[in-house]
Write a protein that holds these residues in place. Structure first.
Motif, short mmCIF file in Angstrom:
data_model
loop_
_atom_site.label_atom_id
_atom_site.label_comp_id
_atom_site.label_asym_id
_atom_site.label_seq_id
_atom_site.Cartn_x
_atom_site.Cartn_y
_atom_site.Cartn_z
N ALA A 111 -69.60 -34.26 40.71
CA ALA A 111 -70.98 -33.83 40.50
C ALA A 111 -70.97 -32.62 39.57
O ALA A 111 -69.98 -31.90 39.46
CB ALA A 111 -71.64 -33.46 41.84
N VAL A 112 -72.12 -32.41 38.90
CA VAL A 112 -72.19 -31.37 37.87
C VAL A 112 -73.53 -30.63 37.99
O VAL A 112 -74.58 -31.26 38.19
CB VAL A 112 -72.08 -31.97 36.45
N VAL A 113 -73.48 -29.30 37.83
CA VAL A 113 -74.69 -28.49 37.69
C VAL A 113 -74.59 -27.77 36.35
O VAL A 113 -73.60 -27.08 36.08
CB VAL A 113 -74.85 -27.48 38.83
N LEU A 114 -75.62 -27.94 35.52
CA LEU A 114 -75.67 -27.32 34.19
C LEU A 114 -76.83 -26.34 34.17
O LEU A 114 -77.98 -26.73 34.35
CB LEU A 114 -75.87 -28.39 33.11
N ASP A 115 -76.54 -25.07 33.93
CA ASP A 115 -77.55 -24.01 33.96
C ASP A 115 -77.65 -23.39 32.56
O ASP A 115 -76.75 -22.70 32.12
CB ASP A 115 -77.14 -22.95 34.99
N GLY A 116 -78.80 -23.62 31.88
CA GLY A 116 -78.93 -23.18 30.49
C GLY A 116 -78.25 -24.19 29.59
O GLY A 116 -77.18 -23.92 29.04
N VAL A 117 -78.85 -25.36 29.41
CA VAL A 117 -78.16 -26.54 28.89
C VAL A 117 -78.00 -26.47 27.37
O VAL A 117 -78.98 -26.29 26.64
CB VAL A 117 -78.90 -27.82 29.30
N TYR A 118 -76.76 -26.66 26.92
CA TYR A 118 -76.40 -26.58 25.50
C TYR A 118 -75.65 -27.85 25.11
O TYR A 118 -74.43 -27.83 24.98
CB TYR A 118 -75.55 -25.33 25.29
N PRO A 119 -76.35 -28.97 24.93
CA PRO A 119 -75.68 -30.24 24.68
C PRO A 119 -75.12 -30.33 23.26
O PRO A 119 -75.59 -29.63 22.35
CB PRO A 119 -76.79 -31.27 24.91
N PRO A 120 -74.14 -31.17 23.03
CA PRO A 120 -73.48 -31.22 21.71
C PRO A 120 -74.36 -31.74 20.60
O PRO A 120 -74.08 -31.47 19.43
CB PRO A 120 -72.28 -32.15 21.96
N GLN A 121 -75.43 -32.47 20.91
CA GLN A 121 -76.27 -33.05 19.85
C GLN A 121 -77.28 -32.08 19.28
O GLN A 121 -77.98 -32.41 18.32
CB GLN A 121 -76.98 -34.31 20.36
N VAL A 122 -77.39 -30.86 19.85
CA VAL A 122 -78.35 -29.89 19.32
C VAL A 122 -77.60 -28.81 18.55
O VAL A 122 -76.42 -28.53 18.82
CB VAL A 122 -79.21 -29.24 20.42
N ASN A 123 -78.30 -28.21 17.59
CA ASN A 123 -77.71 -27.13 16.81
C ASN A 123 -78.67 -25.94 16.87
O ASN A 123 -79.70 -25.92 16.19
CB ASN A 123 -77.50 -27.58 15.37
N GLY A 124 -78.35 -24.98 17.71
CA GLY A 124 -79.25 -23.87 17.96
C GLY A 124 -79.48 -22.98 16.76
O GLY A 124 -80.51 -22.32 16.65
N GLU A 125 -78.51 -22.91 15.86
CA GLU A 125 -78.66 -22.03 14.70
C GLU A 125 -79.62 -22.62 13.67
O GLU A 125 -80.20 -21.88 12.87
CB GLU A 125 -77.30 -21.79 14.06
N GLN A 126 -79.79 -23.92 13.68
CA GLN A 126 -80.59 -24.56 12.65
C GLN A 126 -82.06 -24.13 12.72
O GLN A 126 -82.68 -23.82 11.70
CB GLN A 126 -80.50 -26.08 12.75
N ASN A 127 -82.61 -24.12 13.92
CA ASN A 127 -84.05 -23.84 14.04
C ASN A 127 -84.35 -22.69 15.00
O ASN A 127 -85.37 -22.70 15.68
CB ASN A 127 -84.80 -25.12 14.47
N GLU A 128 -83.47 -21.69 15.04
CA GLU A 128 -83.67 -20.54 15.94
C GLU A 128 -85.02 -19.86 15.73
O GLU A 128 -85.70 -19.52 16.72
CB GLU A 128 -82.54 -19.53 15.76
N PRO A 129 -85.49 -19.63 14.48
CA PRO A 129 -86.79 -18.95 14.33
C PRO A 129 -87.94 -19.71 14.99
O PRO A 129 -88.83 -19.09 15.59
CB PRO A 129 -86.97 -18.88 12.81
N GLU A 130 -87.93 -21.03 14.92
CA GLU A 130 -88.98 -21.82 15.57
C GLU A 130 -88.91 -21.68 17.08
O GLU A 130 -89.94 -21.60 17.76
CB GLU A 130 -88.86 -23.29 15.17
N ILE A 131 -87.68 -21.69 17.62
CA ILE A 131 -87.51 -21.56 19.06
C ILE A 131 -88.06 -20.21 19.54
O ILE A 131 -88.77 -20.13 20.55
CB ILE A 131 -86.03 -21.71 19.45
N VAL A 132 -87.74 -19.15 18.81
CA VAL A 132 -88.22 -17.81 19.18
C VAL A 132 -89.75 -17.76 19.13
O VAL A 132 -90.40 -17.25 20.05
CB VAL A 132 -87.60 -16.75 18.26
N ARG A 133 -90.32 -18.30 18.07
CA ARG A 133 -91.78 -18.28 17.94
C ARG A 133 -92.44 -19.04 19.09
O ARG A 133 -93.41 -18.56 19.69
CB ARG A 133 -92.21 -18.89 16.60
#
Length: 519
Positions: free
Chosen positions: A236-258
Motif C-alpha cells: 500500500a502507498v500514501v502520497l502526500d504532496g503528489v509529484y508524478p513523473p508526467q508533470v514538469n513543475g518548472e514549466q508553468n510555475e508562474p501560472e500555478i502561483v497565480r
C-alpha cells in the motif's frame, strides 16, 4: 578409437579451458556477492523517548548495479520499532527534495528524529508495525555525499553563504563537478530509478517480502517509481504532496502561483469576515508586492546566529507569502499584507524568520543550489524537458506572480552540472493496481492538487483527497490527514468512508484573532 597420445593431447587442451571457465565463474560469483545489498549494524546516536526503541544500520548498495565490483554507496537507515511484536509489513518513509536528509540533524549535536518529531508523528503506526527511514543516495546521511558546500547547519556556514556572489557560486559548482569527476563518481547513477532500486535493495537486505510506502513531495515521485519498477514488493502507498513523473513543475510555475493566489482571493470574498476586513484583497496584495519591488522592505530578523538585517524586494516578499501558503497559513496572508500597509511588520517578520531558518534565501545575495543530488535529478529529469522560451513568456505574462520563477538559477546550474537527460519513458504516468491514497493541500503551489488528480488517473485502486485550506505536506498540518494515512496503511481500501472533514475552508476569523493578539 583414438590413440593414447591423441587422448592425452585432448586432455591437456581441455584443462586450460576448464581452468579459465572456472576462473570466470568464480569472478561472476564474486561479483554477484559484491552486488548483493547488505546491512551493517551501526551505533545509534538518536535518543528515543522512554518505552520506544530504534535500531540503526548502514545499507550498502552498488553505485552502478551493472558494475557490481565498482563503487559502493552507504546509506544510513533507522528503524523505529513497533511497540508490540512486529508482524505486519513495515512502513518505509521516502523523503523529499530531492536531497532531503531526514537522519541528519539541522544543527550540530541535535537529534534528527526529535527535530522531525518522528516519535509522535509515527506513534499510531508503530502500535503494530516498524517505521523505516532511509537516506537518499548522494544526500546527507549517505556516502558519497554530492553536496558542494556546507549545509545551512552551522553558524559559520550560514555566514559564508550570505557573502557568496553569483560568480563565486558558479565557480564553486564548477569546481565541485570537476572534483566528483576526478573521484570517478558516476552522476548518471544518482537518479530516481536508482533510488527506487535502493528501496528494493533495502527490502532484500531486511528479508522483507512486502512493504508499505509513505512519500512526501519528491518522495512521492520516488514512491511512484518503486511502484513502477517493483510492483510485487509494495502492499500500500500514501502520497502526500503528489509529484508524478508526467508533470514538469518548472514549466508553468508562474501560472500555478497565480492560480493559488486567485484561490485565496476567492476564498476571502466568500468569507464574511475576510470580505469585510479586506474588500480589495487582490489590490492590496498585488500593491504590496509592487511597492516592495520599487522600495524594498527593511526588516531585522532574530535568528539563531543573532539579529540580521533583511531587505525584501517584491520577489522576496512573494517568497514569504508563498511560504505562508506552503505551511498551511494562507488565511493569515490578508492580515499580514494589510499590516504592512500600516507599517506593522510583525506577522511578516515572524514568517520571514521561519523561512530563513528552514530554507534560507532571504539573506543570501542570490538563489543558491549547492545540493549535488538535487542538481543531478532536477537537471536530468525536469530541466532537460523544459521549453525555456515558453517558460520565459509565462513569466512575463503572469507579471508579479512570475517573480519567484524568475529567481531560479537551475538553467545555469545544469550547464555546469552536465548530466544527460532522462529518457522519455521515465516521464510516462505510472500505471498500477496497488492501493494508493493521494493527499493534496488546496494552497500547495509546489505540488498543486491538479498533479494529484493527474497521478490518480492511472492508479486504478486509488483515492485523492484535497485538504482545502492546507499547504504542502498535509499530514503534519491537519490531524485528519494523519488519521487518513494511518487508517489506510492498516486497511488499504480506497472506498472506505473517511473518518473526518478535509474540505474545511480557511478560517479567516481565527486568523484575524491571531493577528490582533500578536505580542
Amino acid at each position: 578409437m583414438p590413440s593414447q597420445a591423441v587422448m592425452w593431447q585432448n586432455k591437456t587442451m581441455v584443462r586450460p579451458w576448464f581452468q579459465c571457465g572456472l576462473a570466470v565463474f568464480l569472478l561472476v560469483l564474486a561479483g554477484s556477492a559484491l552486488a548483493a545489498p547488505r546491512l551493517e549494524r551501526e551505533r545509534c546516536t538518536f535518543k528515543p523517548p522512554r518505552g520506544d526503541r530504534v535500531e540503526c544500520f548502514v545499507l550498502i548498495v552498488a553505485e552502478n548495479r551493472e558494475l557490481p565490483q565498482g563503487r559502493e554507496i552507504r546509506l544510513k537507515v533507522a528503524v523505529l520499532k513497533a511497540k508490540r511484536t512486529t508482524g505486519p509489513e513495515p512502513l518505509v518513509y521516502l523523503s523529499g527534495g530531492p536531497g532531503d536528509a531526514p537522519l541528519v540533524a539541522s544543527s550540530p549535536g541535535a537529534d534528527a528524529l526529535a527535530e522531525g518529531d518522528w516519535w509522535n508523528e509515527t506513534a499510531n503506526i508503530r502500535k503494530r508495525r516498524d517505521v523505516i527511514i532511509m537516506s537518499q543516495r548522494g544526500a546527507g546521511g549517505a556516502t558519497p555525499n554530492l553536496d558542494c558546500f556546507d549545509p545551512r547547519t552551522s553558524q559559520p556556514a550560514k555566514a559564508r553563504r550570505r557573502t557568496i556572489t553569483e560568480q563565486q557560486e558558479h565557480d564553486i559548482l564548477t569546481s565541485c563537478r570537476a572534483s566528483l569527476e576526478r573521484r570517478k563518481i558516476d552522476l548518471t547513477m544518482y537518479t530516481t530509478p536508482a533510488l527506487a532500486d535502493d528501496v528494493a535493495d533495502l527490502a532484500t537486505a531486511f528479508s522483507l517480502a512486502r512493504i508499505n510506502l509513505y512519500g512526501v513531495s519528491y518522495g512521492t515521485r520516488w514512491a511512484l517509481e518503486v511502484m513502477r519498477r517493483h510492483p510485487a514488493l509494495v502492499r500500500a502507498v500514501v502520497l502526500d504532496g503528489v509529484y508524478p513523473p508526467q508533470v514538469n513543475g518548472e514549466q508553468n510555475e508562474p501560472e500555478i502561483v497565480r492560480r493559488t493566489f486567485e484561490r485565496l482571493y476567492a476564498d476571502c470574498a466568500a468569507d464574511a469576515v475576510c470580505r469585510e476586513r479586506h474588500p480589495a484583497v487582490r489590490a492590496t496584495i498585488e500593491g504590496a508586492i509592487e511597492a516592495a519591488e520599487r522600495t524594498p522592505l527593511q526588516l531585522t530578523l532574530q535568528l539563531e546566529d543573532g539579529a540580521q538585517a533583511a531587505r525584501l524586494d517584491g520577489a522576496k516578499l512573494l517568497m514569504v507569502l508563498l511560504h505562508m501558503m506552503r505551511e498551511g497559513e494562507a488565511a493569515l496572508i490578508p492580515e499580514a499584507v494589510a499590516a504592512i500597509g500600516r507599517g506593522d511588520l510583525r506577522l511578516l517578520r515572524m514568517f520571514a524568520e521561519d523561512l530563513e531558518t528552514s530554507d534560507g534565501g532571504l539573506l543570501e545575495q542570490n538563489a543558491q543550489q549547492f545540493d549535488g543530488l538535487y542538481n543531478s535529478i532536477e537537471c536530468r529529469e525536469t530541466w532537460s524537458a523544459v521549453d525555456r522560451t515558453v517558460r520565459r513568456k509565462l513569466i512575463e505574462a503572469n507579471g508579479l506572480y512570475g517573480l519567484n520563477a524568475r529567481l531560479s538559477k537551475s538553467p545555469a546550474f545544469c550547464r555546469v552540472w552536465r548530466v544527460p537527460p532522462a529518457p522519455a519513458s521515465e516521464r510516462q504516468p505510472v500505471k498500477s493496481e496497488i492501493p494508493t491514497l493521494l493527499l493534496s493541500g488546496g494552497y500547495d503551489w509546489l505540488t498543486p492538487p491538479a498533479w494529484g488528480r493527474d497521478a490518480a488517473k492511472t492508479l486504478s485502486a486509488s483515492r485523492h483527497v484535497v485538504f482545502r485550506s492546507q499547504g504542502h505536506g498535509v499530514v503534519v498540518q491537519d490531524p485528519c490527514a494523519g488519521r487518513l494515512r494511518d487508517g489506510f496503511i492498516d486497511d488499504p481500501d480506497p472506498k472506505r468512508a473517511l473518518p473526518c472533514r478535509f474540505d474545511t475552508p480557511p478560517n479567516f476569523t481565527a486568523a484575524y484573532e491571531r493577528a490582533r493578539n500578536m505580542p
